[in-house]
Write an enzyme that holds these catalytic residues in place. Structure first.
Site: not given
Ligand code: GLA
Length: 387
Positions: A34, A125, A129, A174, A224
């Site tokens: 985060h 999960s 994905s 990600d 989020y």
């Molecule tokens: C998700 C988001 C990422 C990141 C993580 C937490 O996977 O897509 O950008 O913020 O949460 O680290």
């Protein structure tokens, strides 16, 4: 797998002529949670599991999509002339999102295609994905529509797709990890500058075990986005007194000197996590380089504590899984990974203790939560590619 996919492609779309095949991995984050939307340092790696895709261009403007993970949805079709987000199109919205995002930058894509995919990343999960699918589509557009950008730019366009078309304000981690993954390496990424370094994920006789809480996924996206807004608010308090671009630009000392300016209890907790997690990540990378696995593991534990108490993104399932894992023989560290609220944990477990770990953690988790977790041994793989 790909052979079976080819047979299904043939069945769904008539023939197998002129098909192209692609693969895009999932990702797991070792530490730096985060903070990728706060300009912090993160340390993810691509997985060997992911999403396979088969592609073939059409002569018209139609896009026909079929997923072997969602057989009951059958073929979902849309036209490149006119498409928008539509809840009932489910996973195909990610396909549309990337086409839209590339279209904004390079002009509309006009020639349609047939697309079949299959993913072996467990759904929901937290192993990305959706970002895996986004990069798969990005790579297809780059290769098959002759778009001249590199995979870093592709990861940015995929993030824009997710932010603007899907409506999840995720950071870059990600998409970047999936686009740029390298077998047996983790990526130390500065999410502000996008400077990155490959660090060998050398764990001697230890392995990274992913444990999935198997918690049903619901409404995580709104929580989020809420965290992201809280961080923006914390930053605006700080910016009244100090010129900084991101919360993570502050060192611990700088933060401690200014934190009383954050006039909101919750925002203060969030910012505290960000600053300390950023330091932890840098430290963790150094420790891994020095092969000090014991200390590396301790930092993972601290990261979880902070995500639980300050960032409040864990929940009873993740906390239970982590607490039980941390108590097991041969475990040097365990924490939640990804967005949280459910999803997975990672644990660093001594090789000869893995069987016992899985057995005991599985049993104890079920006793408390009521259903079983799942376990996977991490294999670090390469980024998105044409096969
Ligand atoms: C998700 C988001 C990422 C990141 C993580 C937490 O996977 O897509 O950008 O913020 O949460 O680290």
């Amino acid at each position: 797998m790909i052979k079976e996919m080819e047979a299904v492609f043939c069945d769904k779309f008539g023939t197998n002529e002129n098909i192209q095949k692609f693969f895009s991995p999932g990702r797991v984050n070792l530490i730096g949670e985060h903070i990728d939307y706060n300009g912090g340092n993160v340390f993810p790696c691509a997985l060997s599991i992911g999403t396979y895709g088969i592609f073939r261009k059409r002569q018209d403007d139609k896009v026909l999509c079929y997923s072997m993970n969602f057989e009951d949805l059958d073929i979902i079709e849309f036209s490149l002339k006119d498409f928008k987000y539509d809840k009932k199109d489910n996973w195909v919205n990610y396909v549309k999102a990337v086409i839209w995002s590339f279209g904004q930058k390079f002009g509309k894509i006009e020639q349609g295609f047939e697309f079949l995919c299959y993913g072996n990343i467990p759904n929901g999960s937290g192993l990305s994905s959706s970002a895996s699918l986004e990069l798969l589509i990005s790579k297809i557009l780059i290769d098959e529509y002759n778009i001249k950008i590199d995979m870093i730019e592709a990861s940015i366009l995929s993030q824009i797709a997710e932010n603007k078309f899907i409506g999840v304000n995720c950071g870059i981690m990600d998409q970047f990890a999936i686009a740029m993954g390298k077998k047996d390496y983790a990526i130390f990424l500065n999410t502000d500058t996008l400077d990155y370094k490959y660090i060998p994920a050398k764990l001697d006789n230890y392995k990274i075990i992913i444990s999935n809480t198997n918690k049903e996924r619901k409404l995580n996206e709104s929580k989020y986005n809420e965290r992201r807004t809280e961080c923006e608010k914390a930053l605006s308090f700080i910016q009244k007194y100090k010129q900084v671009k991101n919360i993570a630009d502050l060192t611990i000392d700088e933060f401690e000197a200014i934190k009383h300016r954050i006039e909101d209890e919750i925002c203060l907790k969030r910012a505290t996590h960000v600053v300390y997690e950023n330091e932890r990540t840098k430290k963790a990378v150094e420790l891994l380089k020095q092969n000090d696995l014991e200390q590396f593991g301790k930092i993972l534990n601290e990261s979880h504590k902070s995500l639980k108490e300050l960032y409040e993104v864990t929940g009873v399932e993740l906390d239970t899984l982590v607490e039980i894992s941390q108590q097991q023989k041969g475990v040097i560290g365990s924490r939640m990974t990804g967005a949280g609220f459910g999803g997975c944990t990672i644990s660093i477990v001594k090789e000869d203790c893995i069987d016992q770990f899985i057995q005991v953690v599985g049993t104890k988790y079920k006793e408390k939560i009521g259903y079983e977790p799942s376990f996977y041994t991490v294999q670090i793989g390469n980024g998105t590619m044409k096969l």
